[in-house]
Enzyme design. Structure first.
Site, PDB file in Angstrom:
ATOM      1  N   PRO A 104      -1.674  11.262   3.327  1.00 30.02           N
ATOM      2  CA  PRO A 104      -2.860  11.726   2.606  1.00 30.02           C
ATOM      3  C   PRO A 104      -2.948  11.098   1.215  1.00 30.02           C
ATOM      4  O   PRO A 104      -1.927  10.936   0.550  1.00 30.02           O
ATOM      5  CB  PRO A 104      -2.680  13.241   2.515  1.00 30.02           C
ATOM      6  CG  PRO A 104      -1.267  13.520   2.864  1.00 30.02           C
ATOM      7  CD  PRO A 104      -0.730  12.341   3.624  1.00 30.02           C
ATOM      8  N   GLY A 108       0.382  13.219  -4.070  1.00 34.47           N
ATOM      9  CA  GLY A 108       1.777  13.131  -4.505  1.00 34.47           C
ATOM     10  C   GLY A 108       2.708  12.636  -3.419  1.00 34.47           C
ATOM     11  O   GLY A 108       3.926  12.764  -3.519  1.00 34.47           O
ATOM     12  N   GLY A 110       2.755   9.439  -2.362  1.00 32.35           N
ATOM     13  CA  GLY A 110       3.019   8.002  -2.532  1.00 32.35           C
ATOM     14  C   GLY A 110       2.074   7.092  -1.772  1.00 32.35           C
ATOM     15  O   GLY A 110       2.437   5.957  -1.451  1.00 32.35           O
ATOM     16  N   SER A 111       0.835   7.565  -1.493  1.00 33.00           N
ATOM     17  CA  SER A 111      -0.049   6.748  -0.649  1.00 33.00           C
ATOM     18  C   SER A 111      -0.362   5.389  -1.278  1.00 33.00           C
ATOM     19  O   SER A 111      -0.404   4.381  -0.577  1.00 33.00           O
ATOM     20  CB  SER A 111      -1.329   7.495  -0.296  1.00 33.00           C
ATOM     21  OG  SER A 111      -2.103   7.689  -1.447  1.00 33.00           O
ATOM     22  N   SER A 112      -0.534   5.332  -2.612  1.00 34.03           N
ATOM     23  CA  SER A 112      -0.909   4.040  -3.206  1.00 34.03           C
ATOM     24  C   SER A 112       0.230   3.030  -3.054  1.00 34.03           C
ATOM     25  O   SER A 112      -0.003   1.874  -2.674  1.00 34.03           O
ATOM     26  CB  SER A 112      -1.318   4.203  -4.672  1.00 34.03           C
ATOM     27  OG  SER A 112      -0.242   4.697  -5.435  1.00 34.03           O
ATOM     28  N   ALA A 113       1.462   3.466  -3.297  1.00 36.93           N
ATOM     29  CA  ALA A 113       2.603   2.550  -3.123  1.00 36.93           C
ATOM     30  C   ALA A 113       2.778   2.187  -1.650  1.00 36.93           C
ATOM     31  O   ALA A 113       3.105   1.041  -1.314  1.00 36.93           O
ATOM     32  CB  ALA A 113       3.886   3.202  -3.656  1.00 36.93           C
ATOM     33  N   ALA A 114       2.529   3.166  -0.772  1.00 39.32           N
ATOM     34  CA  ALA A 114       2.711   2.908   0.664  1.00 39.32           C
ATOM     35  C   ALA A 114       1.701   1.867   1.169  1.00 39.32           C
ATOM     36  O   ALA A 114       2.057   0.991   1.967  1.00 39.32           O
ATOM     37  CB  ALA A 114       2.586   4.213   1.453  1.00 39.32           C
ATOM     38  N   ASP A 155       8.164   5.682  -6.490  1.00 35.62           N
ATOM     39  CA  ASP A 155       7.299   5.652  -5.295  1.00 35.62           C
ATOM     40  C   ASP A 155       7.417   4.313  -4.575  1.00 35.62           C
ATOM     41  O   ASP A 155       7.462   4.257  -3.337  1.00 35.62           O
ATOM     42  CB  ASP A 155       5.823   5.887  -5.677  1.00 35.62           C
ATOM     43  CG  ASP A 155       5.557   7.322  -6.092  1.00 35.62           C
ATOM     44  OD1 ASP A 155       6.526   8.066  -6.297  1.00 35.62           O
ATOM     45  OD2 ASP A 155       4.374   7.698  -6.214  1.00 35.62           O
TER      46      ASP A 155
HETATM   47  C1  MEV Z   1       4.720  10.326  -8.914  1.00 32.84           C
HETATM   48  O1  MEV Z   1       4.923  10.359  -7.507  1.00 32.84           O
HETATM   49  C2  MEV Z   1       6.005  10.551  -9.643  1.00 32.84           C
HETATM   50  C3  MEV Z   1       5.910  10.591 -11.182  1.00 32.84           C
HETATM   51  O2  MEV Z   1       7.238  10.852 -11.643  1.00 32.84           O
HETATM   52  C4  MEV Z   1       5.397   9.301 -11.757  1.00 32.84           C
HETATM   53  C5  MEV Z   1       6.377   8.138 -11.618  1.00 32.84           C
HETATM   54  O3  MEV Z   1       7.531   8.336 -11.248  1.00 32.84           O
HETATM   55  O4  MEV Z   1       5.937   7.014 -11.935  1.00 32.84           O
HETATM   56  C6  MEV Z   1       5.022  11.735 -11.664  1.00 32.84           C
END
Ligand code: MEV
Length: 330
Positions: A104, A108, A110-114, A155
């Site tokens: 999704p 939170g 990690g979709s953008s990195a994925a 991420d």
């Molecule tokens: C985001 O998934 C995690 C954060 O700690 C940001 C980061 O690590 O860059 C909020």
């Protein structure tokens, strides 16, 4: 036909990554404290790339159109793609990139990195060129910097890993998780916005450093405590540590009413501990549960309390990736 005999235009490049959850250490990791995260290998992101004679094209849930008109939210992916192609002495001509995601967006996970990782892997596969873990990380970070400003790199590492990751000041090591419990992950259904929450914590840090710095250091201490509990399979202490981390993240202003509702519901229904995970401000929370029965009870309670999706991840059975329990969005 042998792969080597195929022309580039007949090849298909594949890249797979996954979602992730941060067990502990979000936000404080940006300030050089440690963090522990796990890839969610059952929640996948696939990229498929071909090269034809038509215009370069990008096809995903959020955009289906020419590569030349990629919308702003995909500009990080474009930058990672361009950097990959430059290293491969290639270009976007005729490229067709197809994204198929179970991760999704903006929750939170990690979709953008994925997405960036899947595209980078697929492009390298298309060119039959191996990719080291470090160069994959570096290329995904190009995208993450555009998406999030100053990402820690957590991420980028975790969504492209097969193992749990201990991350500290840019260095990552695989960790073996020998826990006997379960985690239940629930999506509030509200967009998170990591860029915004990271920026908000940064503002507080700069304006009220004497108050915020000790909270960041405390989160670092909690992460070290969590690592000891994980190594000793001490679920009770780990649950308490998760609770303390959540309270600290709330004080830093990155929780939300919906996250509080889900965290409280999980605790009231037998979770050993519960906390938000990732950037916060919406997105997901996780709850630690002793066994499968407790995980089922907590997942029902989370659903009753308004969760839009709930997944169960077993630490005991690494062969059984997390499964989606409920999804009220589909
Ligand atoms: C985001 O998934 C995690 C954060 O700690 C940001 C980061 O690590 O860059 C909020």
């Amino acid at each position: 036909m042998q792969r080597e005999q195929r022309t580039l235009s007949q090849r298909v490049g594949y890249g797979t990554t996954s979602g992730k959850v941060i067990l502990i250490g979000e936000h404080s990791v940006v300030y050089g404290e440690p963090a522990i995260a796990i890839p969610l290998l059952g929640i996948t992101m696939h990229a498929r790339v071909t090269r034809g004679s038509g215009p370069a094209w990008f096809k995903s849930r959020i955009y289906d159109g020419p590569m030349s008109e990629l919308p702003q939210p995909l500009s990080g992916i474009r930058a990672a793609l361009d950097a990959s192609l430059e290293q491969l002495n290639s270009d976007t001509q005729g490229l067709v990139i197809h994204i198929d995601s179970e991760v999704p967006a903006e929750r939170g996970m990690g979709s953008s990195a994925a997405v960036a990782g899947a595209v980078v892997k697929a492009i390298h596969d298309l060119h039959d060129t191996p990719l080291t873990r470090q160069s994959l990380f570096d290329l995904v970070q190009i995208s993450e910097r555009i998406a999030h400003g100053k990402p820690s790199g957590l991420d980028a590492v975790t969504t492209t890993s097969q193992h749990a990751v201990h991350f500290h000041q840019g260095n990552f090591t695989d960790v073996e998780i020998r826990l006997s419990g379960y985690i239940v992950i629930a999506d509030t259904g509200i967009k998170g916005g990591t860029r915004e929450t990271v920026a908000a914590v940064r503002r507080r840090f700069e304006q009220q450093r004497d108050q915020v710095e000790p909270e960041i250091q405390y989160l670092g201490e909690l992460t070290r405590e969590a690592k000891r509990s994980i190594d000793n399979d001490d679920l009770i202490t780990l649950g308490k540590t998760f609770n303390a981390a959540h309270e600290t993240l709330s004080r830093l202003g990155v929780s939300s009413p919906e996250l509080e509702t889900l965290v409280n519901a999980a605790r009231q229904h037998g979770a050993l501990g519960a906390k938000l995970t990732g950037g916060g401000g919406g997105g997901c929370m996780l709850a630690l549960c002793r066994d499968a029965q407790s995980a089922d009870k907590v997942s029902d309670a989370l659903y009753q309390a308004g969760a839009q999706r709930v997944w169960i991840h077993s630490f005991e059975n690494h062969q059984a990736p997390e499964h989606l329990v409920k999804d009220t969005l589909s």
